[in-house]
Scaffold this motif. Structure first.
Motif, mmCIF file in Angstrom:
data_model
loop_
_atom_site.group_PDB
_atom_site.id
_atom_site.type_symbol
_atom_site.label_atom_id
_atom_site.label_comp_id
_atom_site.label_asym_id
_atom_site.label_seq_id
_atom_site.Cartn_x
_atom_site.Cartn_y
_atom_site.Cartn_z
ATOM 1 N N MET A 131 44.717 51.324 54.262
ATOM 2 C CA MET A 131 44.493 50.994 52.860
ATOM 3 C C MET A 131 43.032 50.595 52.750
ATOM 4 N N VAL A 132 42.356 51.117 51.745
ATOM 5 C CA VAL A 132 40.944 50.793 51.543
ATOM 6 C C VAL A 132 40.827 49.876 50.324
ATOM 7 N N TYR A 133 40.095 48.780 50.510
ATOM 8 C CA TYR A 133 39.899 47.820 49.429
ATOM 9 C C TYR A 133 38.977 48.424 48.363
ATOM 10 N N LEU A 134 39.482 48.460 47.128
ATOM 11 C CA LEU A 134 38.728 48.986 45.995
ATOM 12 C C LEU A 134 38.109 47.861 45.167
ATOM 13 N N GLU A 135 38.740 46.708 45.201
ATOM 14 C CA GLU A 135 38.248 45.524 44.492
ATOM 15 C C GLU A 135 38.770 44.296 45.217
ATOM 16 N N ARG A 136 38.003 43.215 45.167
ATOM 17 C CA ARG A 136 38.410 41.960 45.813
ATOM 18 C C ARG A 136 37.811 40.806 45.040
ATOM 19 N N THR B 222 38.828 31.806 54.256
ATOM 20 C CA THR B 222 39.384 33.039 53.711
ATOM 21 C C THR B 222 39.095 34.209 54.626
ATOM 22 N N LEU B 223 39.776 35.294 54.353
ATOM 23 C CA LEU B 223 39.558 36.526 55.106
ATOM 24 C C LEU B 223 38.251 37.171 54.649
ATOM 25 N N ALA B 224 37.485 37.640 55.599
ATOM 26 C CA ALA B 224 36.203 38.283 55.280
ATOM 27 C C ALA B 224 36.392 39.796 55.189
ATOM 28 N N ILE B 225 37.208 40.219 54.236
ATOM 29 C CA ILE B 225 37.454 41.640 54.024
ATOM 30 C C ILE B 225 36.820 42.001 52.689
ATOM 31 N N GLN C 279 40.952 37.526 39.536
ATOM 32 C CA GLN C 279 40.152 36.309 39.718
ATOM 33 C C GLN C 279 40.939 35.068 39.357
ATOM 34 N N GLU C 280 41.752 35.159 38.319
ATOM 35 C CA GLU C 280 42.589 34.029 37.920
ATOM 36 C C GLU C 280 43.536 33.618 39.057
ATOM 37 N N LEU C 281 44.178 34.607 39.691
ATOM 38 C CA LEU C 281 45.081 34.294 40.803
ATOM 39 C C LEU C 281 44.305 33.794 42.023
ATOM 40 N N ALA C 282 43.148 34.368 42.280
ATOM 41 C CA ALA C 282 42.316 33.903 43.398
ATOM 42 C C ALA C 282 41.889 32.453 43.181
ATOM 43 N N ASN C 283 41.503 32.115 41.959
ATOM 44 C CA ASN C 283 41.116 30.735 41.655
ATOM 45 C C ASN C 283 42.295 29.786 41.830
ATOM 46 N N TYR C 284 43.464 30.198 41.357
ATOM 47 C CA TYR C 284 44.652 29.361 41.462
ATOM 48 C C TYR C 284 45.064 29.145 42.922
ATOM 49 N N SER C 285 45.127 30.231 43.676
ATOM 50 C CA SER C 285 45.649 30.164 45.047
ATOM 51 C C SER C 285 44.604 29.708 46.065
ATOM 52 N N GLY C 286 43.345 29.910 45.728
ATOM 53 C CA GLY C 286 42.288 29.646 46.694
ATOM 54 C C GLY C 286 42.085 30.795 47.665
ATOM 55 N N MET C 287 42.931 31.804 47.585
ATOM 56 C CA MET C 287 42.923 32.936 48.517
ATOM 57 C C MET C 287 42.352 34.180 47.852
ATOM 58 N N PRO C 288 41.851 35.116 48.655
ATOM 59 C CA PRO C 288 41.385 36.372 48.070
ATOM 60 C C PRO C 288 42.543 37.199 47.509
ATOM 61 N N ALA D 39 47.933 49.211 45.237
ATOM 62 C CA ALA D 39 48.666 47.974 45.509
ATOM 63 C C ALA D 39 47.711 46.791 45.420
ATOM 64 N N PHE D 40 48.277 45.663 45.010
ATOM 65 C CA PHE D 40 47.545 44.403 44.925
ATOM 66 C C PHE D 40 48.102 43.449 45.970
ATOM 67 N N ASN D 41 47.234 42.620 46.548
ATOM 68 C CA ASN D 41 47.724 41.603 47.470
ATOM 69 C C ASN D 41 47.005 40.286 47.280
ATOM 70 N N CYS D 42 47.620 39.263 47.856
ATOM 71 C CA CYS D 42 47.013 37.948 48.002
ATOM 72 C C CYS D 42 47.323 37.556 49.434
ATOM 73 N N GLY D 43 46.292 37.259 50.196
ATOM 74 C CA GLY D 43 46.521 36.941 51.600
ATOM 75 C C GLY D 43 45.504 35.959 52.125
ATOM 76 N N GLY D 44 45.893 35.294 53.200
ATOM 77 C CA GLY D 44 44.973 34.348 53.799
ATOM 78 C C GLY D 44 45.540 33.709 55.043
ATOM 79 N N ALA D 45 44.802 32.755 55.536
ATOM 80 C CA ALA D 45 45.193 32.042 56.751
ATOM 81 C C ALA D 45 46.568 31.404 56.547
ATOM 82 N N ALA D 46 47.424 31.591 57.524
ATOM 83 C CA ALA D 46 48.786 31.052 57.442
ATOM 84 C C ALA D 46 48.778 29.542 57.241
ATOM 85 N N SER D 47 47.742 28.876 57.727
ATOM 86 C CA SER D 47 47.647 27.423 57.556
ATOM 87 C C SER D 47 47.440 27.027 56.092
ATOM 88 N N HIS D 48 46.962 27.954 55.264
ATOM 89 C CA HIS D 48 46.722 27.684 53.850
ATOM 90 C C HIS D 48 47.670 28.436 52.924
#
Length: 172
Positions: A33-38, A46-49, A13-22, A137-146
Protein backbone atom coordinates in the motif's frame (compact mmCIF):
# COMPACT_ATOMS: atom_id res chain seq x y z
CA UNK A 1 -8.14 10.84 -7.08
CA UNK A 2 -7.18 14.33 -6.08
CA UNK A 3 -10.72 15.41 -5.11
CA UNK A 4 -10.80 12.62 -2.52
CA UNK A 5 -7.47 13.76 -1.10
CA UNK A 6 -8.69 17.34 -0.85
CA UNK A 7 -11.99 16.34 0.74
CA UNK A 8 -10.35 13.90 3.13
CA UNK A 9 -7.56 16.02 4.55
CA UNK A 10 -9.59 18.10 7.06
CA UNK A 11 -11.30 14.96 8.40
CA UNK A 12 -7.98 13.15 8.60
CA UNK A 13 -6.37 16.03 10.47
CA UNK A 14 -9.27 16.19 12.91
CA UNK A 15 -8.82 12.50 13.80
CA UNK A 16 -5.03 12.88 13.97
CA UNK A 17 -5.42 15.81 16.37
CA UNK A 18 -7.90 13.89 18.51
CA UNK A 19 -5.94 10.63 18.66
CA UNK A 20 -2.45 12.07 18.63
CA UNK A 21 -1.62 9.43 15.99
CA UNK A 22 -1.02 9.75 12.26
CA UNK A 23 -3.97 9.17 9.94
CA UNK A 24 -3.24 8.09 6.37
CA UNK A 25 -4.89 7.39 3.04
CA UNK A 26 -3.33 4.74 0.81
CA UNK A 27 -3.85 2.88 -2.44
CA UNK A 28 -2.54 -0.47 -3.62
CA UNK A 29 0.68 -0.96 -5.57
CA UNK A 30 1.24 -4.69 -6.21
CA UNK A 31 1.72 -6.28 -2.76
CA UNK A 32 2.09 -2.99 -0.94
CA UNK A 33 0.00 0.00 0.00
CA UNK A 34 1.42 3.39 -0.92
CA UNK A 35 0.65 6.40 1.26
CA UNK A 36 -1.14 9.08 -0.78
CA UNK A 37 -1.83 11.45 2.12
CA UNK A 38 -0.86 11.57 5.80
CA UNK A 39 -1.81 13.87 8.64
CA UNK A 40 0.21 14.03 11.82
CA UNK A 41 -1.15 14.10 15.31
CA UNK A 42 0.41 16.01 18.20
CA UNK A 43 1.91 12.93 19.90
CA UNK A 44 5.71 13.06 19.51
CA UNK A 45 5.91 9.22 19.49
CA UNK A 46 4.59 8.51 15.99
CA UNK A 47 5.41 6.42 12.97
CA UNK A 48 7.74 8.11 10.51
CA UNK A 49 5.87 7.03 7.39
CA UNK A 50 5.53 9.78 4.81
CA UNK A 51 3.53 10.24 1.61
CA UNK A 52 4.96 7.95 -1.06
CA UNK A 53 6.07 5.27 1.40
CA UNK A 54 5.17 1.66 0.66
CA UNK A 55 4.06 -0.70 3.45
CA UNK A 56 3.08 -4.36 3.30
CA UNK A 57 -0.40 -5.17 2.11
CA UNK A 58 -0.78 -8.48 3.97
CA UNK A 59 0.14 -7.56 7.54
CA UNK A 60 -1.08 -3.97 7.83
CA UNK A 61 -4.57 -2.84 8.75
CA UNK A 62 -4.65 -0.52 5.74
CA UNK A 63 -3.75 -3.36 3.37
CA UNK A 64 -6.32 -5.64 4.95
CA UNK A 65 -8.99 -2.93 4.70
CA UNK A 66 -8.18 -2.56 1.02
CA UNK A 67 -8.62 -6.32 0.58
CA UNK A 68 -11.91 -6.21 2.48
CA UNK A 69 -13.19 -3.47 0.16
CA UNK A 70 -12.53 -5.09 -3.22
CA UNK A 71 -14.46 -7.76 -5.11
CA UNK A 72 -14.13 -11.38 -4.05
CA UNK A 73 -12.63 -12.34 -7.43
CA UNK A 74 -9.94 -9.68 -7.24
CA UNK A 75 -9.31 -10.48 -3.58
CA UNK A 76 -8.76 -14.17 -4.41
CA UNK A 77 -6.20 -13.25 -7.08
CA UNK A 78 -4.27 -10.99 -4.71
CA UNK A 79 -4.38 -13.52 -1.86
CA UNK A 80 -2.88 -16.10 -4.24
CA UNK A 81 -0.07 -13.67 -5.07
CA UNK A 82 0.53 -13.01 -1.35
CA UNK A 83 0.60 -16.75 -0.61
CA UNK A 84 3.22 -17.32 -3.33
CA UNK A 85 5.26 -14.35 -2.13
CA UNK A 86 5.15 -15.19 1.59
CA UNK A 87 5.93 -18.91 1.32
CA UNK A 88 6.25 -20.54 4.74
CA UNK A 89 5.01 -17.40 6.52
CA UNK A 90 1.67 -17.67 4.71
CA UNK A 91 -0.33 -19.67 7.32
CA UNK A 92 0.20 -17.05 10.05
CA UNK A 93 -0.35 -14.17 7.63
CA UNK A 94 -3.50 -15.81 6.27
CA UNK A 95 -4.91 -16.12 9.81
CA UNK A 96 -4.31 -12.43 10.40
CA UNK A 97 -5.97 -11.49 7.12
CA UNK A 98 -9.06 -13.58 7.81
CA UNK A 99 -9.25 -12.27 11.40
CA UNK A 100 -9.24 -8.76 9.89
CA UNK A 101 -12.05 -9.72 7.48
CA UNK A 102 -14.05 -11.05 10.44
CA UNK A 103 -13.49 -7.78 12.31
CA UNK A 104 -14.59 -5.84 9.24
CA UNK A 105 -17.77 -7.90 8.91
CA UNK A 106 -18.55 -7.47 12.61
CA UNK A 107 -17.30 -3.95 13.39
CA UNK A 108 -16.68 -2.20 10.05
CA UNK A 109 -12.90 -1.92 10.41
CA UNK A 110 -9.77 -4.07 10.06
CA UNK A 111 -7.02 -4.39 12.65
CA UNK A 112 -3.34 -5.15 12.75
CA UNK A 113 -2.31 -5.55 16.37
CA UNK A 114 1.44 -6.03 16.45
CA UNK A 115 1.42 -7.98 13.17
CA UNK A 116 3.14 -5.51 10.85
CA UNK A 117 5.61 -4.44 13.51
CA UNK A 118 5.41 -5.93 17.00
CA UNK A 119 5.08 -2.56 18.75
CA UNK A 120 2.58 -1.00 16.32
CA UNK A 121 -1.22 -1.19 16.42
CA UNK A 122 -3.48 0.12 13.68
CA UNK A 123 -7.06 0.23 12.49
CA UNK A 124 -8.25 0.82 8.92
CA UNK A 125 -11.41 1.19 6.87
CA UNK A 126 -11.78 0.82 3.10
CA UNK A 127 -13.02 3.71 1.00
CA UNK A 128 -15.07 2.43 -1.93
CA UNK A 129 -15.73 5.32 -4.32
CA UNK A 130 -19.23 5.44 -5.78
CA UNK A 131 -17.86 6.44 -9.19
CA UNK A 132 -16.00 3.15 -9.71
CA UNK A 133 -12.55 4.62 -9.02
CA UNK A 134 -10.05 2.27 -7.34
CA UNK A 135 -10.65 1.31 -3.73
CA UNK A 136 -8.48 3.17 -1.22
CA UNK A 137 -8.15 2.77 2.54
CA UNK A 138 -7.73 5.02 5.55
CA UNK A 139 -5.88 4.11 8.73
CA UNK A 140 -4.90 5.38 12.13
CA UNK A 141 -1.88 3.70 13.64
CA UNK A 142 0.86 4.15 16.13
CA UNK A 143 2.97 2.80 18.93
CA UNK A 144 1.09 0.14 20.88
CA UNK A 145 2.05 1.98 24.07
CA UNK A 146 -0.08 4.94 22.91
CA UNK A 147 -2.71 3.26 20.72
CA UNK A 148 -4.07 0.27 22.60
CA UNK A 149 -6.38 -2.31 21.13
CA UNK A 150 -8.97 -1.31 23.71
CA UNK A 151 -8.87 2.35 22.65
CA UNK A 152 -9.13 1.32 18.99
CA UNK A 153 -12.14 -0.90 19.71
CA UNK A 154 -13.97 1.53 22.02
CA UNK A 155 -13.29 4.81 20.22
CA UNK A 156 -10.82 5.20 17.35
CA UNK A 157 -12.34 2.51 15.10
CA UNK A 158 -15.76 4.18 15.22
CA UNK A 159 -14.23 7.60 14.54
CA UNK A 160 -12.36 6.23 11.52
CA UNK A 161 -15.58 4.69 10.18
CA UNK A 162 -17.26 8.09 10.61
CA UNK A 163 -14.40 9.75 8.71
CA UNK A 164 -14.92 7.40 5.74
CA UNK A 165 -18.71 7.79 5.92
CA UNK A 166 -18.36 11.59 5.88
CA UNK A 167 -15.99 11.53 2.90
CA UNK A 168 -18.26 9.09 1.04
CA UNK A 169 -21.21 11.43 1.57
CA UNK A 170 -19.45 14.40 -0.03
CA UNK A 171 -17.37 12.61 -2.68
CA UNK A 172 -18.28 13.14 -6.32
Amino acid sequence: GMPTLQLAKPYMQELANYSGMPVALAGRDRLTMVYLERCRGPNPVTLAIEVGAHIKLATTAIGRAYLAGISEDRRSEILQEIQEHEGQSWPAIERGIYDAFESYAKHGYCLSIGEWKTDVNSVAVPFIPSDGSPVLAFNCGGAASHLSRDWIETDIGARLKDLVRNISAISP
